[in-house]
Design a protein around this motif. Structure first.
Motif, PDB file in Angstrom:
ATOM      1  N   UNK A  59       7.264  -8.267 -13.642  1.00 16.55           N
ATOM      2  CA  UNK A  59       6.463  -7.981 -14.453  1.00 16.55           C
ATOM      3  C   UNK A  59       5.765  -6.472 -13.954  1.00 16.55           C
ATOM      4  N   UNK A  60       5.503  -5.555 -14.857  1.00 25.09           N
ATOM      5  CA  UNK A  60       5.002  -4.273 -14.567  1.00 25.09           C
ATOM      6  C   UNK A  60       3.449  -4.422 -13.957  1.00 25.09           C
ATOM      7  N   UNK A  61       3.358  -3.728 -13.050  1.00 32.63           N
ATOM      8  CA  UNK A  61       2.237  -3.699 -12.384  1.00 32.63           C
ATOM      9  C   UNK A  61       1.879  -2.099 -11.735  1.00 32.63           C
ATOM     10  N   UNK A  62       0.679  -1.834 -11.533  1.00 33.03           N
ATOM     11  CA  UNK A  62       0.224  -0.867 -11.122  1.00 33.03           C
ATOM     12  C   UNK A  62       0.546  -0.593  -9.546  1.00 33.03           C
ATOM     13  N   UNK A  63       1.002   0.490  -9.100  1.00 29.43           N
ATOM     14  CA  UNK A  63       1.333   0.903  -7.783  1.00 29.43           C
ATOM     15  C   UNK A  63       0.141   1.590  -7.400  1.00 29.43           C
ATOM     16  N   UNK A  64      -0.240   0.977  -6.105  1.00 31.45           N
ATOM     17  CA  UNK A  64      -1.654   1.408  -5.257  1.00 31.45           C
ATOM     18  C   UNK A  64      -1.286   1.319  -4.040  1.00 31.45           C
ATOM     19  N   UNK A  65      -1.835   2.290  -3.166  1.00 30.18           N
ATOM     20  CA  UNK A  65      -1.826   1.993  -1.746  1.00 30.18           C
ATOM     21  C   UNK A  65      -3.382   2.499  -1.286  1.00 30.18           C
ATOM     22  N   UNK A  66      -3.592   1.797  -0.188  1.00 30.91           N
ATOM     23  CA  UNK A  66      -5.143   1.916   0.500  1.00 30.91           C
ATOM     24  C   UNK A  66      -4.888   3.448   0.808  1.00 30.91           C
ATOM     25  N   UNK A  67      -5.952   3.933   1.078  1.00 30.02           N
ATOM     26  CA  UNK A  67      -6.177   5.179   1.605  1.00 30.02           C
ATOM     27  C   UNK A  67      -6.132   5.609   2.844  1.00 30.02           C
ATOM     28  N   UNK A  68      -6.061   4.390   3.726  1.00 32.15           N
ATOM     29  CA  UNK A  68      -5.643   4.302   5.121  1.00 32.15           C
ATOM     30  C   UNK A  68      -4.357   4.652   5.503  1.00 32.15           C
ATOM     31  N   UNK A  69      -3.509   4.328   4.255  1.00 30.35           N
ATOM     32  CA  UNK A  69      -2.064   4.651   4.415  1.00 30.35           C
ATOM     33  C   UNK A  69      -1.586   5.890   3.720  1.00 30.35           C
ATOM     34  N   UNK A  70      -2.249   6.018   2.561  1.00 30.86           N
ATOM     35  CA  UNK A  70      -1.940   7.316   1.701  1.00 30.86           C
ATOM     36  C   UNK A  70      -3.070   8.211   1.649  1.00 30.86           C
ATOM     37  N   UNK A  71      -3.284   9.189   2.489  1.00 30.58           N
ATOM     38  CA  UNK A  71      -4.559   9.972   2.520  1.00 30.58           C
ATOM     39  C   UNK A  71      -4.473  10.942   1.417  1.00 30.58           C
ATOM     40  N   UNK A  72      -3.395  11.109   0.561  1.00 33.79           N
ATOM     41  CA  UNK A  72      -3.128  12.069  -0.495  1.00 33.79           C
ATOM     42  C   UNK A  72      -3.642  11.663  -1.837  1.00 33.79           C
ATOM     43  N   UNK A  73      -3.357  10.309  -2.171  1.00 34.01           N
ATOM     44  CA  UNK A  73      -3.798   9.645  -3.500  1.00 34.01           C
ATOM     45  C   UNK A  73      -4.019   8.090  -3.411  1.00 34.01           C
ATOM     46  N   UNK A  74      -4.694   7.775  -2.025  1.00 33.23           N
ATOM     47  CA  UNK A  74      -4.918   6.377  -1.970  1.00 33.23           C
ATOM     48  C   UNK A  74      -5.860   5.819  -2.681  1.00 33.23           C
ATOM     49  N   UNK A  75      -5.866   4.536  -2.928  1.00 34.74           N
ATOM     50  CA  UNK A  75      -6.890   3.797  -3.615  1.00 34.74           C
ATOM     51  C   UNK A  75      -6.854   4.147  -5.217  1.00 34.74           C
ATOM     52  N   UNK A  76      -5.741   4.965  -5.885  1.00 34.62           N
ATOM     53  CA  UNK A  76      -5.498   5.306  -7.026  1.00 34.62           C
ATOM     54  C   UNK A  76      -4.710   4.293  -7.723  1.00 34.62           C
ATOM     55  N   UNK A  77      -5.050   3.578  -8.729  1.00 30.29           N
ATOM     56  CA  UNK A  77      -3.826   2.748  -9.535  1.00 30.29           C
ATOM     57  C   UNK A  77      -3.151   3.637 -10.343  1.00 30.29           C
ATOM     58  N   UNK A  78      -1.824   3.853 -10.058  1.00 36.38           N
ATOM     59  CA  UNK A  78      -0.783   4.380 -10.840  1.00 36.38           C
ATOM     60  C   UNK A  78       0.138   3.587 -11.464  1.00 36.38           C
ATOM     61  N   UNK A  79       0.494   3.986 -12.871  1.00 36.88           N
ATOM     62  CA  UNK A  79       1.363   2.900 -13.510  1.00 36.88           C
ATOM     63  C   UNK A  79       2.422   4.175 -13.917  1.00 36.88           C
ATOM     64  N   UNK A  80       3.581   3.598 -13.690  1.00 38.70           N
ATOM     65  CA  UNK A  80       4.602   4.642 -14.154  1.00 38.70           C
ATOM     66  C   UNK A  80       5.614   3.685 -15.126  1.00 38.70           C
ATOM     67  N   UNK A  81       6.366   4.514 -15.788  1.00 39.90           N
ATOM     68  CA  UNK A  81       7.520   3.741 -16.517  1.00 39.90           C
ATOM     69  C   UNK A  81       8.559   2.999 -15.756  1.00 39.90           C
ATOM     70  N   UNK A  82       9.099   1.872 -16.052  1.00 39.41           N
ATOM     71  CA  UNK A  82      10.133   1.176 -15.389  1.00 39.41           C
ATOM     72  C   UNK A  82      11.437   1.984 -15.430  1.00 39.41           C
ATOM     73  N   UNK A  83      12.214   1.581 -14.591  1.00 39.97           N
ATOM     74  CA  UNK A  83      13.740   2.264 -14.593  1.00 39.97           C
ATOM     75  C   UNK A  83      14.127   1.698 -15.716  1.00 39.97           C
ATOM     76  N   UNK A  84      15.060   2.613 -16.351  1.00 41.33           N
ATOM     77  CA  UNK A  84      15.582   2.308 -17.404  1.00 41.33           C
ATOM     78  C   UNK A  84      16.628   1.135 -17.521  1.00 41.33           C
ATOM     79  N   UNK A  85      16.680   0.311 -18.595  1.00 42.15           N
ATOM     80  CA  UNK A  85      17.400  -0.963 -18.186  1.00 42.15           C
ATOM     81  C   UNK A  85      18.691  -0.582 -18.038  1.00 42.15           C
ATOM     82  N   UNK A  86      19.385   0.527 -18.726  1.00 40.70           N
ATOM     83  CA  UNK A  86      20.711   0.704 -18.461  1.00 40.70           C
ATOM     84  C   UNK A  86      20.963   0.977 -16.834  1.00 40.70           C
TER      85      UNK A  86
END
Length: 210
Positions: A59-86
């Motif tokens: 199932x598609x889900x948002x990608x999010x990292x805690x700001x203790x891990x990612x100081x650049x864009x932590x705590x930001x829910x990021x939703x990307x397109x899936x890898x192409x099925x092909x």
């Protein structure tokens, strides 16, 4: 120095070039990235399981990292397109994920997160890893190099701890498969620059985590 236990901290090998060639064209179809790193990183993201030799999209889900891990864009829910099925159905992608599962020893029920990146060198010293020296919060992180064009920099750096000097540095060559013990060591990448300022410069790679 930090006392490290008797575990593999970094495993390095190369993937069969024929399988790398099978996945290369898919990077030309990466969509724009609407987040803070969007100017210099195109991206897709999927969660899969490898079961009976097939990559089963979860199932598609948002990608999010805690700001203790990612100081650049932590705590930001990021939703990307899936890898192409092909791509998920290609023998090249199956071989890459199979290699990841074989050397990590994870089972068929384990979720595998796959990030597909095109990292663009757009200005002087474009960051390949804008979060700097970091861990990703997984047991295993794998960088799989696929292609590069008109590029210098973007080398993988591995550190014994966050404050140390790098203990390993290597160009992310086409087919390079570097598995990092994310619980024990830290990683980063050197800034990227174009060799010819008048031509596009980029690095294509997958990052797999579990």
């Amino acid at each position: 120095m930090t006392a490290l236990n008797n575990q593999n901290l970094l495993q390095l090998r190369f993937i069969n070039q024929a399988n790398i060639d099978l996945v290369k064209p898919s990077f030309d179809n990466l969509p724009a990235n609407p987040y803070a790193d969007g100017a210099f990183r195109k991206r897709r993201y999927s969660v899969v399981k490898l079961q009976n030799g097939e990559l089963n999209l979860q199932a598609t889900k948002a990608f999010v990292q805690d700001d203790s891990i990612n100081t650049f864009q932590g705590n930001v829910e990021r939703t990307y397109e899936n890898l192409e099925q092909s791509l998920l159905e290609s023998e090249g992608m199956k071989s890459i994920v199979s290699e990841f599962c074989a050397i990590t020893g994870i089972d068929a029920e384990r979720d595998i997160e796959i990030h597909q990146f095109r990292m663009l060198a757009i200005d002087s010293d474009t960051p390949a890893a804008p979060e700097g020296v970091h861990q990703d919060g997984f047991d295993h992180v794998c960088v799989c190099g696929v292609s590069h064009e008109n590029l210098e920099g973007g080398e993988l750096l591995v550190y014994e701890n966050q404050q140390a000097e790098p203990c390993f540095k290597m160009e992310i060559k086409d087919g390079m498969f570097a598995l990092i013990n994310d619980r024990q060591v830290w990683h980063n990448a050197t800034p990227m620059n174009k060799i010819d300022a008048n031509k596009p410069g980029y690095l294509d790679c997958f990052v797999l985590t579990a």
